[in-house]
Design a protein around this motif. Structure first.
Motif, PDB file in Angstrom:
ATOM      1  N   VAL A 110     -14.528 -24.224  44.371  1.00 26.93           N
ATOM      2  CA  VAL A 110     -13.795 -25.446  44.022  1.00 26.93           C
ATOM      3  C   VAL A 110     -12.565 -25.572  44.918  1.00 26.93           C
ATOM      4  O   VAL A 110     -11.788 -24.633  45.063  1.00 26.93           O
ATOM      5  N   ASP A 111     -12.378 -26.729  45.530  1.00 27.69           N
ATOM      6  CA  ASP A 111     -11.179 -26.992  46.316  1.00 27.69           C
ATOM      7  C   ASP A 111      -9.974 -27.165  45.401  1.00 27.69           C
ATOM      8  O   ASP A 111     -10.109 -27.651  44.264  1.00 27.69           O
ATOM      9  N   GLU A 112      -8.792 -26.770  45.893  1.00 28.97           N
ATOM     10  CA  GLU A 112      -7.575 -26.953  45.095  1.00 28.97           C
ATOM     11  C   GLU A 112      -7.426 -28.389  44.619  1.00 28.97           C
ATOM     12  O   GLU A 112      -7.025 -28.643  43.480  1.00 28.97           O
ATOM     13  N   ALA A 113      -7.731 -29.343  45.469  1.00 25.54           N
ATOM     14  CA  ALA A 113      -7.545 -30.754  45.119  1.00 25.54           C
ATOM     15  C   ALA A 113      -8.427 -31.181  43.950  1.00 25.54           C
ATOM     16  O   ALA A 113      -8.116 -32.161  43.261  1.00 25.54           O
ATOM     17  N   ASP A 114      -9.518 -30.455  43.735  1.00 22.96           N
ATOM     18  CA  ASP A 114     -10.466 -30.821  42.675  1.00 22.96           C
ATOM     19  C   ASP A 114     -10.399 -29.876  41.482  1.00 22.96           C
ATOM     20  O   ASP A 114     -11.218 -29.982  40.561  1.00 22.96           O
ATOM     21  N   ALA A 115      -9.452 -28.961  41.474  1.00 24.95           N
ATOM     22  CA  ALA A 115      -9.460 -27.886  40.483  1.00 24.95           C
ATOM     23  C   ALA A 115      -9.381 -28.393  39.055  1.00 24.95           C
ATOM     24  O   ALA A 115     -10.097 -27.906  38.168  1.00 24.95           O
ATOM     25  N   LEU A 116      -8.527 -29.367  38.791  1.00 18.20           N
ATOM     26  CA  LEU A 116      -8.385 -29.828  37.413  1.00 18.20           C
ATOM     27  C   LEU A 116      -9.621 -30.562  36.914  1.00 18.20           C
ATOM     28  O   LEU A 116      -9.798 -30.731  35.696  1.00 18.20           O
ATOM     29  N   ASP A 117     -10.499 -30.973  37.822  1.00 11.95           N
ATOM     30  CA  ASP A 117     -11.736 -31.635  37.405  1.00 11.95           C
ATOM     31  C   ASP A 117     -12.662 -30.684  36.652  1.00 11.95           C
ATOM     32  O   ASP A 117     -13.528 -31.137  35.891  1.00 11.95           O
ATOM     33  N   VAL A 118     -12.518 -29.375  36.867  1.00 10.50           N
ATOM     34  CA  VAL A 118     -13.389 -28.412  36.202  1.00 10.50           C
ATOM     35  C   VAL A 118     -12.697 -27.735  35.020  1.00 10.50           C
ATOM     36  O   VAL A 118     -13.266 -26.828  34.403  1.00 10.50           O
ATOM     37  N   VAL A 119     -11.490 -28.177  34.698  1.00 13.50           N
ATOM     38  CA  VAL A 119     -10.722 -27.590  33.602  1.00 13.50           C
ATOM     39  C   VAL A 119     -10.904 -28.421  32.334  1.00 13.50           C
ATOM     40  O   VAL A 119     -10.643 -29.621  32.321  1.00 13.50           O
ATOM     41  N   ALA A 120     -11.354 -27.757  31.257  1.00 17.26           N
ATOM     42  CA  ALA A 120     -11.488 -28.446  29.970  1.00 17.26           C
ATOM     43  C   ALA A 120     -10.147 -28.605  29.287  1.00 17.26           C
ATOM     44  O   ALA A 120      -9.907 -29.586  28.570  1.00 17.26           O
ATOM     45  N   GLY A 121      -9.258 -27.633  29.484  1.00 20.24           N
ATOM     46  CA  GLY A 121      -7.949 -27.695  28.840  1.00 20.24           C
ATOM     47  C   GLY A 121      -7.254 -26.357  28.896  1.00 20.24           C
ATOM     48  O   GLY A 121      -7.687 -25.426  29.597  1.00 20.24           O
ATOM     49  N   PHE A 122      -6.182 -26.248  28.122  1.00 20.90           N
ATOM     50  CA  PHE A 122      -5.322 -25.083  28.145  1.00 20.90           C
ATOM     51  C   PHE A 122      -5.097 -24.554  26.733  1.00 20.90           C
ATOM     52  O   PHE A 122      -5.140 -25.301  25.751  1.00 20.90           O
ATOM     53  N   LEU A 192      -5.253 -20.921  41.608  1.00 17.45           N
ATOM     54  CA  LEU A 192      -5.998 -19.853  40.947  1.00 17.45           C
ATOM     55  C   LEU A 192      -7.464 -20.220  40.772  1.00 17.45           C
ATOM     56  O   LEU A 192      -8.354 -19.392  41.010  1.00 17.45           O
ATOM     57  N   VAL A 193      -7.737 -21.449  40.367  1.00 14.07           N
ATOM     58  CA  VAL A 193      -9.133 -21.882  40.219  1.00 14.07           C
ATOM     59  C   VAL A 193      -9.850 -21.788  41.558  1.00 14.07           C
ATOM     60  O   VAL A 193     -10.991 -21.296  41.645  1.00 14.07           O
ATOM     61  N   ALA A 194      -9.208 -22.246  42.622  1.00 17.89           N
ATOM     62  CA  ALA A 194      -9.829 -22.188  43.942  1.00 17.89           C
ATOM     63  C   ALA A 194     -10.077 -20.746  44.369  1.00 17.89           C
ATOM     64  O   ALA A 194     -11.156 -20.421  44.898  1.00 17.89           O
ATOM     65  N   GLU A 195      -9.114 -19.864  44.141  1.00 19.86           N
ATOM     66  CA  GLU A 195      -9.262 -18.469  44.553  1.00 19.86           C
ATOM     67  C   GLU A 195     -10.369 -17.767  43.774  1.00 19.86           C
ATOM     68  O   GLU A 195     -11.213 -17.068  44.355  1.00 19.86           O
ATOM     69  N   VAL A 196     -10.383 -17.940  42.462  1.00 20.14           N
ATOM     70  CA  VAL A 196     -11.391 -17.267  41.635  1.00 20.14           C
ATOM     71  C   VAL A 196     -12.787 -17.751  41.986  1.00 20.14           C
ATOM     72  O   VAL A 196     -13.724 -16.946  42.152  1.00 20.14           O
ATOM     73  N   THR A 197     -12.948 -19.066  42.123  1.00 25.01           N
ATOM     74  CA  THR A 197     -14.293 -19.601  42.380  1.00 25.01           C
ATOM     75  C   THR A 197     -14.758 -19.372  43.811  1.00 25.01           C
ATOM     76  O   THR A 197     -15.931 -19.606  44.124  1.00 25.01           O
ATOM     77  N   ALA A 198     -13.880 -18.902  44.674  1.00 27.98           N
ATOM     78  CA  ALA A 198     -14.322 -18.488  46.001  1.00 27.98           C
ATOM     79  C   ALA A 198     -15.136 -17.204  45.938  1.00 27.98           C
ATOM     80  O   ALA A 198     -15.895 -16.895  46.862  1.00 27.98           O
ATOM     81  N   TYR A 199     -14.997 -16.471  44.815  1.00 24.69           N
ATOM     82  CA  TYR A 199     -15.654 -15.175  44.685  1.00 24.69           C
ATOM     83  C   TYR A 199     -16.702 -15.131  43.578  1.00 24.69           C
ATOM     84  O   TYR A 199     -17.605 -14.294  43.621  1.00 24.69           O
ATOM     85  N   MET A 200     -16.587 -15.989  42.601  1.00 28.17           N
ATOM     86  CA  MET A 200     -17.532 -15.914  41.484  1.00 28.17           C
ATOM     87  C   MET A 200     -17.763 -17.292  40.877  1.00 28.17           C
ATOM     88  O   MET A 200     -16.923 -18.191  40.982  1.00 28.17           O
ATOM     89  N   THR A 201     -18.917 -17.428  40.241  1.00 27.17           N
ATOM     90  CA  THR A 201     -19.230 -18.635  39.492  1.00 27.17           C
ATOM     91  C   THR A 201     -18.570 -18.551  38.122  1.00 27.17           C
ATOM     92  O   THR A 201     -18.695 -17.530  37.433  1.00 27.17           O
ATOM     93  N   LEU A 202     -17.867 -19.593  37.749  1.00 28.38           N
ATOM     94  CA  LEU A 202     -17.304 -19.696  36.408  1.00 28.38           C
ATOM     95  C   LEU A 202     -18.211 -20.568  35.557  1.00 28.38           C
ATOM     96  O   LEU A 202     -18.760 -21.574  36.026  1.00 28.38           O
ATOM     97  N   GLU A 203     -18.349 -20.184  34.295  1.00 27.26           N
ATOM     98  CA  GLU A 203     -19.212 -20.894  33.359  1.00 27.26           C
ATOM     99  C   GLU A 203     -18.366 -21.657  32.345  1.00 27.26           C
ATOM    100  O   GLU A 203     -17.193 -21.322  32.121  1.00 27.26           O
ATOM    101  N   PRO A 204     -18.944 -22.681  31.696  1.00 26.55           N
ATOM    102  CA  PRO A 204     -18.199 -23.388  30.655  1.00 26.55           C
ATOM    103  C   PRO A 204     -17.696 -22.411  29.584  1.00 26.55           C
ATOM    104  O   PRO A 204     -18.455 -21.572  29.095  1.00 26.55           O
ATOM    105  N   GLY A 205     -16.432 -22.505  29.258  1.00 27.21           N
ATOM    106  CA  GLY A 205     -15.838 -21.608  28.276  1.00 27.21           C
ATOM    107  C   GLY A 205     -15.155 -20.402  28.875  1.00 27.21           C
ATOM    108  O   GLY A 205     -14.413 -19.696  28.173  1.00 27.21           O
TER     109      GLY A 205
END
Length: 242
Positions: A110-122, A192-205
């Motif tokens: 995920v690119d930094e510019a698109d990171a919040l698009d994959v975030v459900a919330g906090f 952080l989202v960009a860095e983590v997803t450069a190495y692994m697939t994140l799943e919903p939840g």
């Protein structure tokens, strides 16, 4: 909007909208005291970030990292608002208030510019840490992965509810021990989202906990912990030794 996972009086697990001490699902509204509050996510993994506040790095006698320091907590560490966390043995255990990011969709690279698009919330988190064993091992299984070592909750707040400079505070038995703002992050949520997803697939939840501010300290048998994040609410849990 704030969402709460809960078990209704009939035993069914639901996800409803939370407001003013009530949670609504379908045509039913329940008082929170009449339901069992569940963790706001069911992660397959929790990706944790170390030293994401300069003041915390300083209190640990460590340098600020050049890139995010990452480690994992497994699903057995998840506890809910209101739970009791059992502290392992006679070890030295500390609290760590954290701002938690909950992933909303499967994602990779995920690119930094698109990171919040994959975030459900906090939500709020406490990275409960066994320092005795953490200092003696490389991968921190005993230090970070014991049962209940990552309380989450009480709700999932959508990104529009949480200000960019949201305050984060941790109290033990009513006494403030940690107080900071998420604008003090060294690495932003998007980074952080960009860095983590450069190495692994994140799943919903899946959850990323973003590091703790200064003020970490010891927990003792019977302590009540509150982690409050502006725009989200307050996660409460207690601890015990057996």
């Amino acid at each position: 909007m704030h969402w709460m996972r809960f078990r209704d009086p009939a035993g069914a697990v639901r996800r409803g909208e939370y407001a003013d001490g009530t949670v609504s699902f379908g045509d039913r509204t329940y008082d929170v005291d009449d339901v069992e509050v569940l963790p706001p996510a069911e992660p397959s993994k929790i990706v944790c970030v170390g030293r994401n506040y300069a003041a915390h790095a300083a209190e640990r006698g460590s340098d600020v990292p050049d890139r995010p320091m990452l480690f994992l907590k497994p699903p057995n560490t998840v506890a809910s608002d209101g739970d009791t966390v059992t502290l392992p043995g006679d070890n030295y255990i500390e609290h760590e208030a954290e701002f938690a990011v909950v992933v909303g969709e499967q994602c990779r690279n995920v690119d930094e510019a698109d990171a919040l698009d994959v975030v459900a919330g906090f939500t709020c988190a406490d990275d409960v840490s066994n320092r005795t064993d953490q200092s003696e091992e490389q991968n921190w299984v005993r230090g970070k992965a014991f049962d209940g070592a990552c309380p989450l909750g009480p709700v999932l707040a959508t990104p529009d509810e949480v200000p960019d400079d949201a305050a984060i505070e941790l109290r033990v038995n009513g006494e403030t021990r940690q107080s900071a703002s998420i604008e003090q992050f060294i690495f932003s949520v998007a980074e952080l989202v960009a860095e983590v997803t450069a190495y692994m697939t994140l799943e919903p939840g899946d959850v990323i906990i973003t590091g703790t501010p200064e003020g970490v300290d010891e927990l003792a048998d019977g302590d009540e912990v509150e982690v409050e994040v502006e725009g989200i609410g307050t996660l409460t849990h207690d601890v015990e030794r057996r």
